[in-house]
Design an enzyme around this catalytic site. Sequence first.
Site, PDB file in Angstrom:
ATOM      1  N   PRO A 102     -14.668 -36.766 -13.233  1.00  0.00           N
ATOM      2  CA  PRO A 102     -15.209 -35.951 -12.154  1.00  0.00           C
ATOM      3  C   PRO A 102     -16.079 -34.813 -12.703  1.00  0.00           C
ATOM      4  CG  PRO A 102     -12.898 -35.421 -12.517  1.00  0.00           C
ATOM      5  CD  PRO A 102     -13.220 -36.607 -13.384  1.00  0.00           C
ATOM      6  N   HIS A 103     -17.079 -34.446 -11.930  1.00  0.00           N
ATOM      7  CA  HIS A 103     -17.978 -33.367 -12.349  1.00  0.00           C
ATOM      8  C   HIS A 103     -18.756 -32.890 -11.136  1.00  0.00           C
ATOM      9  CE1 HIS A 103     -21.483 -36.118 -12.172  1.00  0.00           C
ATOM     10  NE2 HIS A 103     -20.549 -37.010 -12.403  1.00  0.00           N
ATOM     11  N   ALA A 104     -19.399 -31.725 -11.264  1.00  0.00           N
ATOM     12  CA  ALA A 104     -20.326 -31.264 -10.230  1.00  0.00           C
ATOM     13  C   ALA A 104     -21.629 -30.917 -10.941  1.00  0.00           C
ATOM     14  CB  ALA A 104     -19.725 -30.091  -9.467  1.00  0.00           C
TER      15      ALA A 104
END
Lengths: 88, 147
Positions: free
Chosen positions: B63-65
Amino acid sequence: MKKILAVCGLGQGTSLILKMNIEQVLSEEGVQAEVEHVDVSAASSMTADLIVTSRELAQNLQNGEARVVTVQNFFDVNEIRSALNEHL
Amino acid sequence: MAFLQPSLIRLQEPIGEPQDAIRIAGDLLQKNNHVEARYVDAMVAAYQKHGPYFVIAPGIAVPHARPEDGVIRAAVSMVQMTEGVAFGSEANDPVYLIFALAADSNQNHLQLLQRLSLLLGNEENVERLRNAKAPNEIRNFLKENSI
Protein backbone atom coordinates in the site's frame (compact mmCIF):
# COMPACT_ATOMS: atom_id res chain seq x y z
CA MET A 1 10.68 2.47 -30.77
CA LYS A 2 7.92 0.58 -29.00
CA LYS A 3 6.07 2.22 -26.17
CA ILE A 4 5.06 0.21 -23.12
CA LEU A 5 2.83 1.40 -20.27
CA ALA A 6 3.15 -0.06 -16.76
CA VAL A 7 -0.22 0.57 -15.14
CA CYS A 8 -1.49 0.53 -11.55
CA GLY A 9 -4.37 2.20 -9.71
CA LEU A 10 -2.45 5.28 -8.65
CA GLY A 11 0.35 5.48 -11.22
CA GLN A 12 2.90 5.71 -8.42
CA GLY A 13 4.69 3.07 -6.31
CA THR A 14 3.46 -0.21 -7.67
CA SER A 15 3.52 0.74 -11.36
CA LEU A 16 7.04 2.07 -10.84
CA ILE A 17 8.10 -1.33 -9.46
CA LEU A 18 6.57 -2.93 -12.56
CA LYS A 19 8.31 -0.42 -14.86
CA MET A 20 11.70 -1.10 -13.26
CA ASN A 21 11.31 -4.84 -13.67
CA ILE A 22 10.07 -4.47 -17.28
CA GLU A 23 13.16 -2.36 -18.01
CA GLN A 24 15.37 -5.02 -16.48
CA VAL A 25 13.84 -7.67 -18.76
CA LEU A 26 14.19 -5.40 -21.83
CA SER A 27 17.84 -4.76 -21.12
CA GLU A 28 18.54 -8.48 -20.57
CA GLU A 29 16.79 -9.27 -23.86
CA GLY A 30 18.52 -6.42 -25.67
CA VAL A 31 15.21 -4.81 -26.66
CA GLN A 32 14.87 -1.05 -26.85
CA ALA A 33 11.52 0.37 -25.77
CA GLU A 34 10.17 3.35 -23.91
CA VAL A 35 8.45 2.40 -20.63
CA GLU A 36 6.18 4.78 -18.75
CA HIS A 37 4.32 4.22 -15.47
CA VAL A 38 0.82 5.66 -15.24
CA ASP A 39 -2.56 5.22 -13.55
CA VAL A 40 -5.52 3.50 -15.18
CA SER A 41 -7.39 6.60 -16.31
CA ALA A 42 -4.27 8.17 -17.86
CA ALA A 43 -3.44 4.87 -19.57
CA SER A 44 -6.84 4.61 -21.22
CA SER A 45 -6.27 7.93 -23.02
CA MET A 46 -2.68 7.25 -24.12
CA THR A 47 -1.30 5.62 -27.24
CA ALA A 48 1.03 2.70 -26.70
CA ASP A 49 2.02 -0.60 -28.27
CA LEU A 50 1.67 -2.62 -25.12
CA ILE A 51 0.11 -2.24 -21.68
CA VAL A 52 1.35 -4.33 -18.76
CA THR A 53 -0.87 -4.46 -15.67
CA SER A 54 -2.70 -6.68 -13.18
CA ARG A 55 -5.66 -8.84 -14.17
CA GLU A 56 -8.13 -6.65 -12.27
CA LEU A 57 -7.08 -3.44 -14.00
CA ALA A 58 -6.79 -5.07 -17.42
CA GLN A 59 -10.57 -5.22 -17.74
CA ASN A 60 -10.69 -1.41 -17.87
CA LEU A 61 -8.04 -1.17 -20.57
CA GLN A 62 -9.23 -3.62 -23.23
CA ASN A 63 -10.92 -0.99 -25.41
CA GLY A 64 -7.82 0.79 -26.65
CA GLU A 65 -5.53 -0.16 -29.52
CA ALA A 66 -2.68 -1.29 -27.30
CA ARG A 67 -2.36 -4.96 -26.55
CA VAL A 68 -2.82 -5.71 -22.86
CA VAL A 69 -0.82 -8.32 -20.98
CA THR A 70 -1.30 -9.17 -17.31
CA VAL A 71 1.23 -10.07 -14.66
CA GLN A 72 0.34 -11.76 -11.37
CA ASN A 73 3.62 -11.08 -9.55
CA PHE A 74 5.15 -7.64 -10.28
CA PHE A 75 8.41 -8.73 -8.59
CA ASP A 76 8.86 -11.87 -10.69
CA VAL A 77 11.19 -10.99 -13.56
CA ASN A 78 10.73 -14.44 -15.12
CA GLU A 79 6.96 -14.05 -15.28
CA ILE A 80 7.34 -10.56 -16.76
CA ARG A 81 9.78 -11.96 -19.33
CA SER A 82 7.33 -14.64 -20.49
CA ALA A 83 4.47 -12.13 -20.61
CA LEU A 84 6.52 -9.74 -22.74
CA ASN A 85 8.19 -12.33 -24.95
CA GLU A 86 5.07 -13.01 -26.97
CA HIS A 87 4.78 -9.35 -27.87
CA LEU A 88 8.29 -8.01 -28.44
CA MET B 1 15.92 6.72 3.44
CA ALA B 2 14.76 3.90 5.71
CA PHE B 3 14.31 0.30 4.61
CA LEU B 4 12.89 -2.28 7.02
CA GLN B 5 14.83 -1.24 10.10
CA PRO B 6 13.69 -3.21 13.18
CA SER B 7 11.58 -0.23 14.32
CA LEU B 8 9.71 -0.43 11.00
CA ILE B 9 8.77 -4.10 11.40
CA ARG B 10 5.85 -5.73 13.25
CA LEU B 11 5.55 -9.51 13.32
CA GLN B 12 2.78 -12.00 14.09
CA GLU B 13 -0.02 -9.44 14.04
CA PRO B 14 -3.52 -10.88 14.34
CA ILE B 15 -5.40 -8.73 11.83
CA GLY B 16 -8.78 -9.36 10.23
CA GLU B 17 -9.46 -6.37 7.99
CA PRO B 18 -7.40 -4.91 5.13
CA GLN B 19 -7.90 -1.35 6.41
CA ASP B 20 -6.46 -2.29 9.81
CA ALA B 21 -3.47 -3.94 8.17
CA ILE B 22 -2.75 -0.86 6.06
CA ARG B 23 -3.14 1.36 9.10
CA ILE B 24 -0.72 -0.64 11.27
CA ALA B 25 1.91 -0.62 8.51
CA GLY B 26 1.33 3.11 8.00
CA ASP B 27 1.53 3.87 11.73
CA LEU B 28 5.04 2.37 11.76
CA LEU B 29 6.07 4.93 9.14
CA GLN B 30 4.39 7.72 11.07
CA LYS B 31 5.84 6.85 14.49
CA ASN B 32 9.30 6.93 12.96
CA ASN B 33 8.60 10.35 11.41
CA HIS B 34 8.81 9.20 7.82
CA VAL B 35 5.25 10.34 7.02
CA GLU B 36 2.62 12.66 8.47
CA ALA B 37 -0.54 11.13 9.99
CA ARG B 38 -2.55 12.17 6.91
CA TYR B 39 -0.43 9.88 4.72
CA VAL B 40 -1.83 6.86 6.58
CA ASP B 41 -5.38 8.10 5.92
CA ALA B 42 -4.49 8.62 2.26
CA MET B 43 -3.27 5.02 1.95
CA VAL B 44 -6.54 3.71 3.35
CA ALA B 45 -8.51 6.08 1.11
CA ALA B 46 -6.56 4.87 -1.96
CA TYR B 47 -7.58 1.30 -1.16
CA GLN B 48 -11.22 2.30 -0.70
CA LYS B 49 -11.24 4.26 -3.95
CA HIS B 50 -9.08 2.16 -6.26
CA GLY B 51 -9.36 -1.34 -4.78
CA PRO B 52 -6.59 -3.89 -4.21
CA TYR B 53 -4.37 -2.90 -7.17
CA PHE B 54 -1.37 -2.80 -4.79
CA VAL B 55 -1.64 -6.52 -3.98
CA ILE B 56 1.06 -7.13 -6.56
CA ALA B 57 2.40 -10.59 -5.74
CA PRO B 58 1.00 -13.76 -4.15
CA GLY B 59 0.37 -12.93 -0.47
CA ILE B 60 2.01 -9.50 -0.71
CA ALA B 61 0.48 -6.01 -0.52
CA VAL B 62 2.39 -2.77 -1.08
CA PRO B 63 0.00 0.00 0.00
CA HIS B 64 1.09 3.57 -0.68
CA ALA B 65 -0.23 7.06 -1.42
CA ARG B 66 1.28 10.02 -3.27
CA PRO B 67 4.41 11.95 -2.18
CA GLU B 68 2.27 15.06 -1.69
CA ASP B 69 -0.01 13.19 0.74
CA GLY B 70 2.50 13.78 3.53
CA VAL B 71 5.76 11.91 2.90
CA ILE B 72 8.63 13.31 4.97
CA ARG B 73 11.30 10.92 3.69
CA ALA B 74 11.37 7.71 1.66
CA ALA B 75 10.79 4.59 3.73
CA VAL B 76 9.39 1.04 3.71
CA SER B 77 7.78 -0.68 6.72
CA MET B 78 6.61 -4.28 7.05
CA VAL B 79 3.81 -6.09 8.86
CA GLN B 80 3.65 -9.90 8.98
CA MET B 81 0.18 -11.26 9.71
CA THR B 82 -0.62 -14.49 11.51
CA GLU B 83 -3.67 -15.21 9.31
CA GLY B 84 -4.08 -14.39 5.65
CA VAL B 85 -6.25 -11.31 5.06
CA ALA B 86 -8.58 -11.05 2.05
CA PHE B 87 -8.02 -7.75 0.21
CA GLY B 88 -10.26 -8.67 -2.71
CA SER B 89 -7.40 -9.51 -5.08
CA GLU B 90 -8.50 -12.35 -7.34
CA ALA B 91 -4.93 -13.25 -8.23
CA ASN B 92 -3.00 -12.72 -5.02
CA ASP B 93 -5.22 -13.11 -1.92
CA PRO B 94 -4.82 -13.94 0.92
CA VAL B 95 -2.23 -11.41 2.03
CA TYR B 96 0.36 -12.34 4.67
CA LEU B 97 2.92 -9.58 4.25
CA ILE B 98 2.35 -5.83 3.96
CA PHE B 99 5.03 -3.38 2.89
CA ALA B 100 3.86 0.21 3.35
CA LEU B 101 5.72 2.44 0.96
CA ALA B 102 6.46 6.12 1.44
CA ALA B 103 7.90 7.39 -1.82
CA ASP B 104 9.19 10.95 -1.90
CA SER B 105 9.49 13.00 -5.05
CA ASN B 106 13.27 12.73 -5.45
CA GLN B 107 15.35 9.79 -6.63
CA ASN B 108 15.76 8.18 -3.18
CA HIS B 109 12.66 6.10 -3.53
CA LEU B 110 13.93 4.42 -6.70
CA GLN B 111 16.67 2.81 -4.65
CA LEU B 112 14.07 1.71 -2.08
CA LEU B 113 11.95 0.10 -4.79
CA GLN B 114 15.02 -1.65 -6.21
CA ARG B 115 15.84 -3.10 -2.81
CA LEU B 116 12.22 -4.19 -2.35
CA SER B 117 12.22 -5.87 -5.79
CA LEU B 118 15.50 -7.61 -5.04
CA LEU B 119 14.08 -8.87 -1.75
CA LEU B 120 10.65 -9.95 -2.97
CA GLY B 121 11.69 -11.22 -6.40
CA ASN B 122 12.97 -14.38 -4.72
CA GLU B 123 10.52 -16.91 -3.28
CA GLU B 124 12.91 -18.14 -0.61
CA ASN B 125 13.30 -14.60 0.71
CA VAL B 126 9.53 -14.19 0.86
CA GLU B 127 9.24 -17.45 2.78
CA ARG B 128 11.93 -16.22 5.17
CA LEU B 129 10.02 -13.00 5.86
CA ARG B 130 6.78 -14.88 6.37
CA ASN B 131 8.39 -17.10 8.99
CA ALA B 132 10.59 -14.52 10.71
CA LYS B 133 10.17 -14.46 14.48
CA ALA B 134 12.09 -11.29 15.35
CA PRO B 135 12.83 -7.95 13.61
CA ASN B 136 16.57 -8.44 14.19
CA GLU B 137 16.41 -11.70 12.27
CA ILE B 138 15.24 -9.71 9.23
CA ARG B 139 17.91 -7.05 9.73
CA ASN B 140 20.63 -9.71 9.78
CA PHE B 141 19.16 -11.47 6.77
CA LEU B 142 19.14 -8.23 4.74
CA LYS B 143 22.72 -7.52 5.76
CA GLU B 144 23.93 -11.02 4.89
CA ASN B 145 22.34 -10.78 1.47
CA SER B 146 23.46 -7.19 0.81
CA ILE B 147 19.90 -5.99 0.26
